[in-house]
Design a protein around this motif. Structure first.
Motif, short mmCIF file in Angstrom:
data_model
loop_
_atom_site.label_atom_id
_atom_site.label_comp_id
_atom_site.label_asym_id
_atom_site.label_seq_id
_atom_site.Cartn_x
_atom_site.Cartn_y
_atom_site.Cartn_z
N ASP A 118 -4.82 8.45 -6.68
CA ASP A 118 -6.08 8.29 -7.41
C ASP A 118 -7.27 8.81 -6.61
OD1 ASP A 118 -7.22 7.08 -9.81
OD2 ASP A 118 -8.31 5.86 -8.34
N LEU A 121 -9.16 6.37 -4.26
CA LEU A 121 -8.29 5.97 -3.16
C LEU A 121 -8.17 7.10 -2.15
CD1 LEU A 121 -5.28 4.20 -4.94
CD2 LEU A 121 -6.97 3.13 -3.48
N SER A 124 -10.84 7.46 0.49
CA SER A 124 -10.77 6.52 1.60
C SER A 124 -9.69 6.91 2.60
CB SER A 124 -10.49 5.10 1.09
OG SER A 124 -11.18 4.86 -0.10
N LEU A 148 -11.07 -0.18 2.57
CA LEU A 148 -9.80 0.51 2.36
C LEU A 148 -9.60 1.58 3.44
CD1 LEU A 148 -7.58 0.19 0.39
CD2 LEU A 148 -8.58 1.95 -1.05
N TYR B 80 -7.94 -6.11 -1.69
CA TYR B 80 -7.11 -4.98 -2.13
C TYR B 80 -5.65 -5.35 -2.27
CZ TYR B 80 -11.12 -2.03 -1.51
OH TYR B 80 -12.36 -1.48 -1.63
N LEU B 83 -2.76 -2.91 -3.28
CA LEU B 83 -1.98 -2.02 -2.41
C LEU B 83 -0.50 -2.39 -2.43
CD1 LEU B 83 -4.02 -1.30 0.83
CD2 LEU B 83 -3.31 0.27 -0.95
N GLN B 87 1.72 2.63 -6.38
CA GLN B 87 0.61 3.48 -5.92
C GLN B 87 0.24 3.14 -4.49
OE1 GLN B 87 -2.08 5.65 -6.55
NE2 GLN B 87 -0.93 6.64 -8.19
N GLY B 88 0.19 1.84 -4.19
CA GLY B 88 -0.17 1.38 -2.85
C GLY B 88 0.83 1.85 -1.81
N PHE B 91 0.31 5.45 -1.14
CA PHE B 91 -0.92 5.55 -0.35
C PHE B 91 -0.63 5.33 1.13
CE2 PHE B 91 -4.75 3.34 1.23
CZ PHE B 91 -5.73 4.25 0.89
#
Lengths: 230, 134
Positions: A118, A121, A124, A148, B80, B83, B87-88, B91
Protein backbone atom coordinates in the motif's frame (compact mmCIF):
# COMPACT_ATOMS: atom_id res chain seq x y z
CA UNK A 1 -2.16 18.57 38.84
CA UNK A 2 -3.43 15.05 38.22
CA UNK A 3 -2.39 15.37 34.59
CA UNK A 4 1.17 16.31 35.62
CA UNK A 5 1.41 13.37 38.03
CA UNK A 6 0.20 11.01 35.29
CA UNK A 7 2.75 12.39 32.81
CA UNK A 8 5.48 12.00 35.40
CA UNK A 9 4.45 8.36 36.01
CA UNK A 10 4.66 7.61 32.28
CA UNK A 11 8.16 9.12 32.11
CA UNK A 12 9.19 7.07 35.13
CA UNK A 13 7.76 3.82 33.71
CA UNK A 14 9.68 4.41 30.46
CA UNK A 15 12.98 5.14 32.18
CA UNK A 16 12.70 2.21 34.60
CA UNK A 17 11.73 -0.22 31.82
CA UNK A 18 14.68 0.99 29.73
CA UNK A 19 17.28 0.82 32.53
CA UNK A 20 16.11 -2.63 33.65
CA UNK A 21 16.19 -4.01 30.10
CA UNK A 22 19.57 -2.40 29.39
CA UNK A 23 20.89 -4.31 32.40
CA UNK A 24 19.39 -7.58 31.14
CA UNK A 25 20.93 -6.99 27.68
CA UNK A 26 24.35 -6.29 29.16
CA UNK A 27 24.16 -9.50 31.17
CA UNK A 28 23.01 -11.90 28.42
CA UNK A 29 23.98 -9.93 25.27
CA UNK A 30 21.70 -11.75 22.82
CA UNK A 31 20.87 -9.53 19.82
CA UNK A 32 17.18 -10.34 20.38
CA UNK A 33 17.26 -8.77 23.87
CA UNK A 34 18.00 -5.28 22.52
CA UNK A 35 16.59 -2.82 25.12
CA UNK A 36 14.50 -0.86 22.61
CA UNK A 37 12.67 -4.05 21.69
CA UNK A 38 12.22 -5.47 25.20
CA UNK A 39 11.42 -2.17 26.97
CA UNK A 40 8.90 -1.25 24.26
CA UNK A 41 7.20 -4.64 24.64
CA UNK A 42 6.98 -4.23 28.42
CA UNK A 43 5.55 -0.70 28.16
CA UNK A 44 2.96 -1.81 25.58
CA UNK A 45 1.92 -4.67 27.88
CA UNK A 46 1.62 -2.26 30.85
CA UNK A 47 -0.42 0.24 28.80
CA UNK A 48 -2.77 -2.46 27.53
CA UNK A 49 -3.24 -3.89 31.05
CA UNK A 50 -4.26 -0.49 32.44
CA UNK A 51 -6.22 0.49 29.29
CA UNK A 52 -4.08 3.57 28.65
CA UNK A 53 -4.13 4.83 25.06
CA UNK A 54 -0.95 5.79 23.20
CA UNK A 55 -2.08 9.43 23.06
CA UNK A 56 -2.41 9.56 26.84
CA UNK A 57 0.97 7.85 27.28
CA UNK A 58 2.58 10.46 25.03
CA UNK A 59 1.55 13.26 27.44
CA UNK A 60 4.59 12.05 29.38
CA UNK A 61 6.40 10.30 26.54
CA UNK A 62 6.81 13.46 24.46
CA UNK A 63 9.22 14.83 27.07
CA UNK A 64 11.57 11.93 26.45
CA UNK A 65 11.13 12.23 22.67
CA UNK A 66 12.04 15.91 22.83
CA UNK A 67 15.63 14.87 23.59
CA UNK A 68 15.94 13.17 20.17
CA UNK A 69 16.84 16.44 18.41
CA UNK A 70 19.80 17.33 20.68
CA UNK A 71 20.92 13.66 20.55
CA UNK A 72 21.25 13.79 16.78
CA UNK A 73 23.20 17.05 17.12
CA UNK A 74 25.40 15.24 19.68
CA UNK A 75 26.55 12.84 16.92
CA UNK A 76 28.78 15.70 15.77
CA UNK A 77 31.00 14.91 18.77
CA UNK A 78 32.16 11.38 17.74
CA UNK A 79 32.33 12.61 14.14
CA UNK A 80 34.66 15.40 15.26
CA UNK A 81 36.80 12.95 17.25
CA UNK A 82 37.27 10.78 14.18
CA UNK A 83 37.74 13.61 11.68
CA UNK A 84 41.33 12.57 10.92
CA UNK A 85 40.39 8.97 10.11
CA UNK A 86 37.47 10.30 8.08
CA UNK A 87 39.79 12.53 6.02
CA UNK A 88 42.38 9.79 5.47
CA UNK A 89 39.80 7.41 4.03
CA UNK A 90 37.44 9.95 2.54
CA UNK A 91 37.00 8.46 -0.95
CA UNK A 92 36.32 4.82 0.02
CA UNK A 93 33.99 5.98 2.81
CA UNK A 94 31.93 8.30 0.62
CA UNK A 95 31.77 5.71 -2.16
CA UNK A 96 30.68 3.02 0.29
CA UNK A 97 28.10 5.21 2.02
CA UNK A 98 26.58 6.25 -1.32
CA UNK A 99 26.29 2.60 -2.37
CA UNK A 100 24.91 1.71 1.08
CA UNK A 101 22.26 4.42 1.24
CA UNK A 102 21.06 3.86 -2.31
CA UNK A 103 21.09 0.04 -2.18
CA UNK A 104 19.00 0.09 1.00
CA UNK A 105 16.40 2.51 -0.34
CA UNK A 106 16.23 1.26 -3.92
CA UNK A 107 15.94 -2.40 -2.90
CA UNK A 108 13.14 -1.71 -0.43
CA UNK A 109 11.33 0.49 -2.98
CA UNK A 110 11.55 -2.29 -5.59
CA UNK A 111 10.37 -4.89 -3.06
CA UNK A 112 7.44 -2.64 -2.07
CA UNK A 113 6.44 -2.49 -5.76
CA UNK A 114 6.94 -6.25 -6.17
CA UNK A 115 4.84 -7.09 -3.09
CA UNK A 116 2.22 -4.46 -4.09
CA UNK A 117 2.49 -2.77 -0.69
CA UNK A 118 0.00 0.00 0.00
CA UNK A 119 1.11 3.55 -0.90
CA UNK A 120 1.12 5.01 2.64
CA UNK A 121 2.81 1.92 4.09
CA UNK A 122 5.51 2.00 1.41
CA UNK A 123 6.41 5.60 2.27
CA UNK A 124 7.21 4.52 5.83
CA UNK A 125 9.45 1.73 4.46
CA UNK A 126 11.85 3.99 2.54
CA UNK A 127 13.91 5.42 5.46
CA UNK A 128 14.23 2.02 7.20
CA UNK A 129 18.04 1.93 7.15
CA UNK A 130 18.53 5.44 8.58
CA UNK A 131 19.09 6.11 12.26
CA UNK A 132 15.76 6.43 14.11
CA UNK A 133 15.47 10.21 14.72
CA UNK A 134 16.33 10.86 11.08
CA UNK A 135 14.05 8.10 9.83
CA UNK A 136 11.19 9.67 11.83
CA UNK A 137 11.74 13.05 10.21
CA UNK A 138 12.28 11.63 6.72
CA UNK A 139 9.11 9.49 6.98
CA UNK A 140 7.14 12.54 8.16
CA UNK A 141 8.57 14.60 5.32
CA UNK A 142 7.58 11.94 2.76
CA UNK A 143 4.07 11.73 4.20
CA UNK A 144 4.47 8.30 5.82
CA UNK A 145 3.89 7.33 9.42
CA UNK A 146 6.63 8.08 11.95
CA UNK A 147 5.90 5.20 14.32
CA UNK A 148 5.58 2.72 11.46
CA UNK A 149 8.93 3.97 10.12
CA UNK A 150 10.42 3.29 13.55
CA UNK A 151 9.10 -0.28 13.42
CA UNK A 152 10.92 -0.75 10.09
CA UNK A 153 14.07 0.85 11.47
CA UNK A 154 14.02 -1.47 14.47
CA UNK A 155 13.44 -4.58 12.34
CA UNK A 156 16.23 -3.55 9.94
CA UNK A 157 18.57 -2.83 12.87
CA UNK A 158 18.01 -5.99 14.87
CA UNK A 159 17.81 -8.32 11.88
CA UNK A 160 20.90 -6.75 10.29
CA UNK A 161 22.96 -7.19 13.45
CA UNK A 162 21.90 -10.85 13.67
CA UNK A 163 22.54 -11.84 10.02
CA UNK A 164 25.57 -9.62 9.24
CA UNK A 165 28.25 -12.12 10.42
CA UNK A 166 26.88 -14.84 8.10
CA UNK A 167 26.62 -12.40 5.18
CA UNK A 168 30.23 -11.25 5.72
CA UNK A 169 31.37 -14.87 5.66
CA UNK A 170 29.34 -15.61 2.54
CA UNK A 171 30.49 -12.52 0.60
CA UNK A 172 34.05 -12.69 2.03
CA UNK A 173 34.03 -9.19 3.50
CA UNK A 174 36.89 -9.03 5.99
CA UNK A 175 38.07 -5.41 6.07
CA UNK A 176 37.02 -2.90 8.78
CA UNK A 177 35.84 -0.35 6.21
CA UNK A 178 33.70 -2.92 4.36
CA UNK A 179 32.13 -4.33 7.51
CA UNK A 180 31.71 -0.96 9.23
CA UNK A 181 30.04 0.71 6.26
CA UNK A 182 27.74 -2.28 5.70
CA UNK A 183 26.60 -2.35 9.34
CA UNK A 184 26.28 1.42 9.71
CA UNK A 185 24.36 1.93 6.48
CA UNK A 186 21.96 -1.01 6.78
CA UNK A 187 21.47 -1.23 10.54
CA UNK A 188 22.35 2.26 11.91
CA UNK A 189 22.85 2.43 15.72
CA UNK A 190 22.22 -1.25 16.41
CA UNK A 191 24.59 -2.23 13.61
CA UNK A 192 27.14 0.18 15.05
CA UNK A 193 26.86 -1.48 18.46
CA UNK A 194 27.39 -4.82 16.72
CA UNK A 195 30.39 -3.40 14.82
CA UNK A 196 32.10 -2.74 18.16
CA UNK A 197 32.53 -6.53 18.43
CA UNK A 198 34.80 -6.42 15.35
CA UNK A 199 37.15 -3.86 16.92
CA UNK A 200 37.57 -0.12 17.23
CA UNK A 201 38.22 0.62 13.58
CA UNK A 202 35.06 -1.14 12.41
CA UNK A 203 33.14 0.63 15.18
CA UNK A 204 34.29 4.12 14.20
CA UNK A 205 33.65 3.33 10.52
CA UNK A 206 30.12 2.30 11.34
CA UNK A 207 29.34 5.41 13.41
CA UNK A 208 30.69 7.70 10.71
CA UNK A 209 28.61 5.82 8.12
CA UNK A 210 25.50 6.11 10.29
CA UNK A 211 25.86 9.90 10.49
CA UNK A 212 26.70 10.29 6.79
CA UNK A 213 23.84 7.99 5.73
CA UNK A 214 21.47 10.16 7.75
CA UNK A 215 22.55 13.20 5.77
CA UNK A 216 22.63 11.46 2.38
CA UNK A 217 19.45 9.51 3.13
CA UNK A 218 17.40 12.59 3.93
CA UNK A 219 18.21 13.93 0.46
CA UNK A 220 17.96 10.56 -1.30
CA UNK A 221 14.60 9.55 0.24
CA UNK A 222 12.42 12.04 -1.70
CA UNK A 223 14.40 11.28 -4.91
CA UNK A 224 13.79 7.52 -4.62
CA UNK A 225 10.08 8.12 -3.95
CA UNK A 226 9.91 10.36 -7.01
CA UNK A 227 11.77 7.91 -9.30
CA UNK A 228 9.71 4.87 -8.30
CA UNK A 229 6.38 6.76 -8.12
CA UNK A 230 5.55 5.45 -4.67
CA UNK B 1 28.18 20.40 39.75
CA UNK B 2 28.73 17.69 37.19
CA UNK B 3 24.97 17.34 36.65
CA UNK B 4 24.72 21.07 36.11
CA UNK B 5 27.45 20.96 33.46
CA UNK B 6 25.70 18.11 31.63
CA UNK B 7 22.37 20.00 31.74
CA UNK B 8 23.98 23.21 30.46
CA UNK B 9 25.75 21.34 27.66
CA UNK B 10 22.50 19.63 26.65
CA UNK B 11 21.03 23.16 26.44
CA UNK B 12 23.80 24.10 23.98
CA UNK B 13 22.98 21.01 21.88
CA UNK B 14 19.31 21.96 22.14
CA UNK B 15 20.06 25.43 20.81
CA UNK B 16 21.84 23.91 17.78
CA UNK B 17 18.87 21.63 17.15
CA UNK B 18 16.54 24.65 17.43
CA UNK B 19 18.63 26.73 15.02
CA UNK B 20 18.61 23.75 12.63
CA UNK B 21 14.80 23.63 12.80
CA UNK B 22 14.53 27.36 12.16
CA UNK B 23 16.82 27.03 9.11
CA UNK B 24 14.84 24.03 7.83
CA UNK B 25 11.53 25.88 8.14
CA UNK B 26 12.89 29.09 6.70
CA UNK B 27 14.34 27.50 3.56
CA UNK B 28 11.74 24.67 3.37
CA UNK B 29 14.50 22.02 3.31
CA UNK B 30 13.99 18.24 3.19
CA UNK B 31 16.96 17.67 5.48
CA UNK B 32 15.75 17.36 9.11
CA UNK B 33 16.54 20.32 11.40
CA UNK B 34 18.50 18.10 13.78
CA UNK B 35 20.83 17.03 10.95
CA UNK B 36 21.38 20.69 10.02
CA UNK B 37 22.21 21.27 13.70
CA UNK B 38 24.68 18.35 13.56
CA UNK B 39 26.45 19.87 10.53
CA UNK B 40 26.51 23.31 12.16
CA UNK B 41 28.00 21.94 15.38
CA UNK B 42 30.55 19.84 13.47
CA UNK B 43 31.62 22.93 11.51
CA UNK B 44 31.83 25.01 14.69
CA UNK B 45 33.96 22.32 16.35
CA UNK B 46 36.31 22.04 13.36
CA UNK B 47 36.85 25.80 13.21
CA UNK B 48 37.23 25.98 17.01
CA UNK B 49 34.29 28.40 17.24
CA UNK B 50 32.96 26.13 19.97
CA UNK B 51 35.50 24.28 22.11
CA UNK B 52 34.89 20.51 22.42
CA UNK B 53 34.86 20.99 26.20
CA UNK B 54 31.60 22.88 25.97
CA UNK B 55 29.66 19.90 24.63
CA UNK B 56 31.57 16.67 25.34
CA UNK B 57 29.91 15.78 28.67
CA UNK B 58 26.43 16.58 27.41
CA UNK B 59 26.98 14.77 24.09
CA UNK B 60 28.47 11.75 25.85
CA UNK B 61 25.50 11.61 28.22
CA UNK B 62 22.89 11.85 25.45
CA UNK B 63 24.65 9.30 23.22
CA UNK B 64 24.96 6.81 26.09
CA UNK B 65 21.16 6.95 26.53
CA UNK B 66 20.36 7.25 22.81
CA UNK B 67 18.11 4.17 22.75
CA UNK B 68 15.91 5.52 25.58
CA UNK B 69 14.79 8.52 23.55
CA UNK B 70 13.42 6.24 20.81
CA UNK B 71 11.18 4.24 23.11
CA UNK B 72 8.14 6.58 23.29
CA UNK B 73 8.06 6.55 19.48
CA UNK B 74 8.47 2.76 19.21
CA UNK B 75 5.61 2.28 21.69
CA UNK B 76 3.47 3.82 18.91
CA UNK B 77 3.55 0.39 17.26
CA UNK B 78 0.64 -0.49 19.55
CA UNK B 79 -1.59 1.49 17.18
CA UNK B 80 -0.52 -0.78 14.29
CA UNK B 81 -2.00 -4.16 15.17
CA UNK B 82 -2.85 -4.34 11.44
CA UNK B 83 0.77 -5.45 10.86
CA UNK B 84 -0.31 -8.88 12.10
CA UNK B 85 -1.87 -9.64 8.73
CA UNK B 86 -0.87 -10.86 5.27
CA UNK B 87 -0.08 -7.28 4.14
CA UNK B 88 1.84 -6.76 7.38
CA UNK B 89 3.88 -9.92 6.83
CA UNK B 90 4.80 -8.79 3.29
CA UNK B 91 5.73 -5.39 4.70
CA UNK B 92 8.09 -6.93 7.27
CA UNK B 93 9.47 -9.35 4.66
CA UNK B 94 10.37 -6.38 2.43
CA UNK B 95 12.44 -4.89 5.28
CA UNK B 96 14.22 -8.20 5.99
CA UNK B 97 15.11 -8.98 2.36
CA UNK B 98 16.23 -5.40 1.68
CA UNK B 99 18.46 -5.44 4.77
CA UNK B 100 20.23 -8.63 3.61
CA UNK B 101 20.68 -7.25 0.06
CA UNK B 102 21.96 -3.95 1.40
CA UNK B 103 24.54 -5.51 3.77
CA UNK B 104 25.84 -7.85 1.06
CA UNK B 105 26.18 -5.12 -1.61
CA UNK B 106 27.55 -2.42 0.71
CA UNK B 107 30.08 -4.68 2.43
CA UNK B 108 31.46 -5.87 -0.91
CA UNK B 109 31.52 -2.34 -2.35
CA UNK B 110 33.16 -0.82 0.76
CA UNK B 111 35.87 -3.48 0.74
CA UNK B 112 36.42 -2.98 -3.00
CA UNK B 113 36.82 0.81 -2.64
CA UNK B 114 39.15 0.38 0.33
CA UNK B 115 41.44 -2.02 -1.55
CA UNK B 116 41.45 0.24 -4.59
CA UNK B 117 42.42 3.26 -2.48
CA UNK B 118 45.17 1.25 -0.80
CA UNK B 119 46.53 0.03 -4.14
CA UNK B 120 46.69 3.60 -5.40
CA UNK B 121 48.49 4.73 -2.27
CA UNK B 122 50.87 1.77 -2.63
CA UNK B 123 51.58 2.69 -6.27
CA UNK B 124 52.32 6.28 -5.33
CA UNK B 125 54.75 5.19 -2.67
CA UNK B 126 56.52 2.84 -5.10
CA UNK B 127 56.85 5.47 -7.82
CA UNK B 128 58.35 7.99 -5.43
CA UNK B 129 62.14 8.17 -5.80
CA UNK B 130 63.66 6.41 -2.83
CA UNK B 131 65.63 8.71 -0.63
CA UNK B 132 68.95 7.20 0.28
CA UNK B 133 68.60 5.51 3.63
CA UNK B 134 71.40 5.93 6.02
Amino acid sequence: MQQATFAFCMILVTIIAYLAMAKVYKRYSYSVLIPVLTATTIIIIILSLFHISYDRYMVGGQWISSLLGPSVVALAYPLYNQRRFLLDNLLPIIGGVLVGASSGMVSVALLAKLFRIDHSLALSLIPKSLTTPVAIEVARGLGGSASLAVVCVMIAGIFGAIVAPSIFKWTRVHTPIGRGIALGSASHAIGTAKAAEYGELTFSMSSITMALSAIIGSVLGPIVVWIFHI
Amino acid sequence: MKTLIVVLQICILYIFSYIGNVIQNFFHLVIPGSIIGLLLLFTCLCFKIIPVKWIESGAGFLLSLLMLFFIPTTVGVMNYSSLLSFQGALFILAVLVSTVISIAITGTAGQFFEKKAQNRKGDQECSKPHSPSV
